[in-house]
Design an enzyme around this catalytic site. Sequence first.
Site: not given
Ligand code: NAD
Length: 268
Positions: A153, A166
């Site tokens: 991130s 986080y």
């Molecule tokens: P999201 O909530 O749609 O996806 C998160 C995924 O992680 C989900 O599929 C959930 O089921 C899975 N998950 C949660 N706990 C888990 C566990 N214990 N074991 C296995 N799977 C698990 O959110 P996203 O935005 O798609 O996030 C994906 C990644 O991207 C994350 O690591 C998040 O920190 C990172 N991220 C997202 C953003 C953003 O703006 N969306 C920005 C920076 C980083």
Amino acid sequence: METTLKLNGQTAIVTGSSSGLGEAIALELASAGANVVVNYHSGDDEAEAVVKRIEERGGRAIAVGADVGEEADVKQMFAKCIAAFGYVDIPVNNSGIQRDKAFHEMSLDEWNQVINTNLTGQFLCAREAVNIFLKQGMRGVSKALGKIICISSVHDVIPWAGHVNYAASKGGVMMLMKSLAQELAPKKIRVNSISPGAIQTPINKEAWGTDEALNKLLELIPYGRIGQPEDVAKQALWLASDESDYVTGATHYIDGGMTLYPGFADNG
Ligand code: NAD
């Protein structure tokens, strides 16, 4: 037209790919020819829907439930991948959660949950993958023995009040990635991070769900739009492919300029 990004004969495990960024990455890698394990933690229906979309486009995928923070679950997930597809080439460590709280009110459980999923989960998946890479050896499908992609991130460098667990987890992912890349480069294993800025997914709905919230968010994004999951998925495909064969230990910020200190754009 034949693309040099083809991942034919290779297998990816994308953790947390039943939604959001993981889903887009799973679809992108599958469309380049990779077999894909669609991992989910809860919600097998959503994971099966992603598998169906991949199959409808002529790809191969299976859904596998596993908590990435549980060692036994991770081992079982990789074993199911080997049973279905024979190999693992591209682990994408994407699962992540937020448990936001003012620091002085944050419980140990809220701290541990985030560190366990976001950081320990990446350790467990990467370790399992590396052991499999070393065992399976060069297979003639890629110039590298394996490609590990860590989804981090912008908060691996931007401090984030109210989200200390986080930000600490993502800062940890950065040094996990770089140290692993240094250790594994001589074995021809590449390790890189993608650090997204604000991407429109369920994890941050409160930041884009209303016009007011979205306008406030856009003040942080010089490029003037919120990111889409495909913006991140395209970078994941490049990092998985031989196009990036000389790239390891690098963090790739996909953020519309969020890490460029936009507050200083008009003289600070
Ligand atoms: P999201 O909530 O749609 O996806 C998160 C995924 O992680 C989900 O599929 C959930 O089921 C899975 N998950 C949660 N706990 C888990 C566990 N214990 N074991 C296995 N799977 C698990 O959110 P996203 O935005 O798609 O996030 C994906 C990644 O991207 C994350 O690591 C998040 O920190 C990172 N991220 C997202 C953003 C953003 O703006 N969306 C920005 C920076 C980083």
